[in-house]
Each structure stands twice: as structure tokens, then as C-alpha cells.
Design a protein around this motif. Structure first.
Motif, short mmCIF file in Angstrom:
data_model
loop_
_atom_site.label_atom_id
_atom_site.label_comp_id
_atom_site.label_asym_id
_atom_site.label_seq_id
_atom_site.Cartn_x
_atom_site.Cartn_y
_atom_site.Cartn_z
N LEU A 140 2.48 0.24 -1.04
CA LEU A 140 2.89 1.10 0.27
C LEU A 140 2.23 2.42 0.35
O LEU A 140 1.53 2.63 1.36
N LYS A 141 1.76 3.03 -1.04
CA LYS A 141 0.89 4.31 -1.09
C LYS A 141 -0.23 4.01 -0.57
O LYS A 141 -0.82 4.60 0.07
N GLU A 142 -0.90 2.82 -1.25
CA GLU A 142 -2.40 2.38 -0.85
C GLU A 142 -2.43 2.37 0.48
O GLU A 142 -3.43 2.53 1.06
N LEU A 143 -1.67 1.35 1.18
CA LEU A 143 -1.79 1.10 2.60
C LEU A 143 -1.35 2.26 3.78
O LEU A 143 -2.34 2.61 4.52
N LYS A 144 -0.67 3.33 3.14
CA LYS A 144 -0.52 4.61 3.84
C LYS A 144 -1.85 5.59 3.63
O LYS A 144 -2.45 6.15 4.69
N LYS A 145 -2.53 5.43 2.60
CA LYS A 145 -3.77 6.09 2.46
C LYS A 145 -5.16 5.40 3.23
O LYS A 145 -6.00 6.13 3.93
N GLN A 146 -4.87 3.97 3.29
CA GLN A 146 -6.01 3.36 3.96
C GLN A 146 -5.89 3.23 5.37
O GLN A 146 -6.99 2.66 6.24
N SER A 147 -4.75 3.17 5.79
CA SER A 147 -4.27 3.27 7.38
C SER A 147 -5.14 4.40 7.98
O SER A 147 -4.81 5.43 7.69
N VAL A 148 -5.65 4.06 9.14
CA VAL A 148 -6.45 5.15 9.95
C VAL A 148 -5.49 5.56 11.04
O VAL A 148 -5.21 4.63 11.87
N LYS A 149 -5.01 6.75 11.09
CA LYS A 149 -3.93 6.85 12.20
C LYS A 149 -4.47 8.03 13.19
O LYS A 149 -5.20 8.94 12.82
#
Length: 282
Positions: A140-149
Motif C-alpha cells: 500500500l505504501k509503495e503504490l501510494k508513492k509510485q502513483s502519479v496524482k
């Protein structure tokens, strides 16, 4: 092989069907069913984790993601309680077999005592021993970091800023990047060649290709294409050798199959990046 039948000392075989004889086969069968239920909990955790990652990837409201987090906590608590009960029953059986008491003990009471003793030691730190729960929090932490918002002020996200450079060059911070490129003679380089750090992590250190099914090494944290690392480990083990992490500079010299876990966050990040790249190339 453990004996599933226990005859109380001093009893004759003629009484083996009454109070002088304990058969553990029924209990062992029940324990086997409980262990099967653990696989159901594991499947539930996989589903909740997948849904939570979907919510982050689609930038759904935080409350929905929080619901999945709570679900994972509840699954982890069920798994801990079930583990404690199985341990309590097994401990009670071993106690009777080893102690060989003069009279048949109250197994139900014995199990309850052992179970409560385990439950009384519960703490939030226990969740750090649940591999699926820990993996869920990390992914979850990794995906939040890698998601471009998208930015709150309505401007394009970072990816779009690079791809729309010609349309918004004036007065934009990318003028500095353009000037640098003109100075070092790389002005004609295609924008897709500008690879960010996260994109570099998409490349398998073994195949040197973008990963499709990345797996993470729990020991050193490096990721590889699943098929490539499995093939490498198997090849080394067939020759009675240890498999070293193929990432340059890594000191991990003995990768085992059990060290590898699916890196769902990275897989999603790669897919998301490729979808955006495809849309912008059309």
C-alpha cells in the motif's frame, strides 16, 4: 509417527472403549479442518489487499481504503486467534501423552487454560509476524508513492507536463530542462528517454527488461522478474550452489524461494505507466 490413541495406565484393554482410553484421531481431524479454515482467511486477506490497492490506484476516497485496512486487521486477528487455539489443542494433547496422568483430565478445560494464556499475551506487535498483513502495508505504501496524482490546482500531472512540453513551454519550470538539453546537445532526444528513478526500478537486474510479474526479495528488498529469478535459483541449487542477489552491490548471498513475495504494487505501477505512455502515443 505420533500415536493417536492413549491408554490410561493401570487400565485393562477391556476398558479401552470407556473412560480408560482416549482417542485423539477425532481431535486431529478437527485440527486439520481448522488449518483448512486458515487458508480461507489467507484468501480473504488476498482479496482485501487487492481491493485496497485498486482503491489507491483509482484514487478512490480514503474512507473506502480505510475500510479495507480495518478488514485486514480483522483478518489478522482471526488468524492469530485460530493459531492460538490450534496451539492450545496441540499443547493439551502433548501434555496428556507426555505426562500420562493417573486419570483422564478435562481436556476442554485444559485447552481453555492454554488458549487464554496465549490470548493474554496479545499485542499489536503480533501483526508484524503476520506476513500477509506486513506485505499489505508495504504494498500500500509503495503504490501510494509510485502513483502519479493530479495537482490540486488543476495543472497536468508530472507525466503530462513532460509529454505536453511543446504546448506549455513558455513561463514553465521546464524551460530550465530545455536549456540544459540544448547546452549538452541532447535536445533531439525523445521525451520517453527521460527515465525517472521509479521507471528504472521497472527493469529486472537479470533480464534487463521491464518486468511483467515482479517479485520482491524479503531479505534485501530488491525485485526481479519472477520467472528469471526462479530459474536462476533452481539452476544454482541443482549445482549445489547458493544463489546470490543479481542486483549489483547487494550483499545477499543466499536467495531462497521462500524469500520471494509478489510485488503487486510494482506490477500495478508498471501497468499504469505503460497505459499512460500508450495513451500519449496515440
Amino acid at each position: 509417527m505420533p500415536c493417536n490413541n492413549f491408554k490410561m495406565p493401570g487400565r485393562s484393554s477391556s476398558n479401552s472403549g470407556s473412560t480408560g482410553f482416549i482417542s485423539f484421531s477425532g481431535i486431529e481431524s478437527a485440527l486439520s479442518s481448522l488449518r483448512n479454515f486458515q487458508s480461507c482467511i489467507s484468501s480473504g486477506m488476498d482479496t482485501a489487499s487487492s481491493v485496497a490497492l485498486d482503491l489507491v490506484e483509482t484514487q478512490t476516497e480514503v474512507s473506502s481504503e480505510y475500510s479495507m485496512d480495518k478488514a485486514m486487521v480483522e483478518f489478522a486477528m482471526m488468524d492469530r486467534e485460530l493459531n492460538h487455539y490450534v496451539k492450545a489443542v496441540q499443547s493439551a494433547i502433548n501434555h496428556v501423552k507426555e505426562e500420562r496422568p493417573g486419570k483422564i483430565p478435562d481436556l476442554k478445560l485444559l485447552v481453555e487454560k492454554k488458549f487464554l494464556a496465549l490470548q493474554n499475551k496479545n499485542s499489536d506487535a503480533d501483526f508484524q509476524n503476520n506476513e500477509k498483513f506486513v506485505q499489505f502495508k508495504q504494498q500500500l505504501k509503495e503504490l501510494k508513492k509510485q502513483s502519479v496524482k493530479p495537482k490540486e490546482d488543476g495543472r497536468h500531472n508530472e507525466f503530462d507536463q513532460i509529454k505536453d512540453k511543446d504546448a506549455s513551454r513558455a513561463g514553465n519550470e521546464r524551460d530550465g530542462l530545455q536549456a540544459d538539453r540544448e547546452a549538452d546537445g541532447t535536445e533531439g532526444v525523445d521525451e520517453d528517454m527521460i527515465v525517472t528513478q521509479s521507471q528504472t526500478n521497472f527493469i529486472c537486474p537479470i533480464t534487463q527488461l521491464e518486468m511483467k510479474k515482479p517479485v520482491k526479495n524479503k531479505v534485501c528488498g530488491h525485485t526481479y522478474e519472477e520467472e528469471a529469478i526462479v530459474r536462476m535459483i533452481e539452476s544454482k541449487h541443482r549445482r549445489k550452489k547458493k544463489a546470490c542477489c543479481p542486483k549489483i552491490g547487494c550483499s545477499h548471498t543466499d536467495i531462497r524461494m521462500s524469500d520471494l513475495i509478489q510485488d503487486e504494487a510494482l506490477r500495478r505501477a508498471i501497468e499504469s505507466h505503460n497505459k499512460k505512455r500508450h495513451r500519449h502515443s496515440e
